[in-house]
Design a protein around this motif. Sequence first.
Motif, PDB file in Angstrom:
ATOM      1  N   ASP A 196       0.723  -1.037   0.036  1.00  0.00           N
ATOM      2  CA  ASP A 196       0.061   0.006  -0.070  1.00  0.00           C
ATOM      3  C   ASP A 196       1.084   1.268   0.138  1.00  0.00           C
ATOM      4  OD1 ASP A 196      -1.441   2.336   1.275  1.00  0.00           O
ATOM      5  OD2 ASP A 196      -3.256   0.987   1.094  1.00  0.00           O
ATOM      6  N   THR A 203      -0.213  -5.620   0.649  1.00  0.00           N
ATOM      7  CA  THR A 203      -1.679  -5.489   0.324  1.00  0.00           C
ATOM      8  C   THR A 203      -2.080  -6.614  -0.872  1.00  0.00           C
ATOM      9  OG1 THR A 203      -3.279  -4.171  -0.184  1.00  0.00           O
ATOM     10  CG2 THR A 203      -1.222  -3.716  -1.359  1.00  0.00           C
ATOM     11  N   GLU A 205      -5.009  -5.368  -2.028  1.00  0.00           N
ATOM     12  CA  GLU A 205      -5.971  -4.472  -2.537  1.00  0.00           C
ATOM     13  C   GLU A 205      -5.722  -3.934  -4.132  1.00  0.00           C
ATOM     14  OE1 GLU A 205      -8.049   0.075  -1.802  1.00  0.00           O
ATOM     15  OE2 GLU A 205      -6.834  -0.936  -0.282  1.00  0.00           O
TER      16      GLU A 205
END
Length: 270
Positions: A196, A203, A205
């Motif tokens: 991140d 991460t 994401e």
Amino acid sequence: MALVKTLVVTGFGTNCESESAHAARLAGSDQTDIVYFSDITAGRVDLPGYNFLIFPGGFLDGDDLGAGQAGAIRWKFAATKDGTPLLELLRAFLDRGGLVLGICNGFQLLVKLGLLPALDKKYFERQVTLSNNDSGRFEDRWVKVRVNRASPCVFTKDIEHLDLPVRHGEGMIIPQDNATLSRIVTENLIALQYADPASGLPTMEYPYNPNGSPMAIAGLTDPSGRILGLMPHPEAFNDPTNHPGWTRGERPSLGIALLENAVRHLKGNA
């Protein structure tokens, strides 16, 4: 002090060989040669004469059989003009202490060839593979990666984070089973993880993890730490002006810091 002699292998769709060679020279390589795969098999290039081997990125064989698959098969079954199998030359190269760097398509080749992660030092035995990004599309952007400081990888020594560009469609790591992934984690063979940009922590994401690799894996090393494969392109960040934040005054560490560590390691291990 040992001389660093770098061999950058090209051909069959590779298109980042010049960047990779340039990065190696900037990192301090004493001799850097770009050669075709056929130069090795024809005996025009002597692999034992080098101690740093780079498999650059590109679109090897158009990824027609899956990323790096055709290239791995080529290395697995080819031999030199005198009949010496290339796998025998690669094994001898590693036994002499040589370093291997696989970038993007080169990483895919190393994985398909079984040089990474090489659990139990079982080289040339495939234990993981790489498949299509979770997004289902080609990803082309800059990412932040976090170094696993507990990893034995000589390329990542004394580095914490790097900003690097990615440009790939098949970058998601798939282990052969959960036990393999668990061992990769516990034995610290994850060298780099997507992070991140705000926290610097690994991460899952999207888009910070561009492909959905488990444990945010961006790069793997082997138990010796002398082989590194990664999906991002360190060779493409070889000057501060490459970075998209250059005009805003951002000055992160160059991607070629990985190659500089490789050169220092080889010079200190004559």
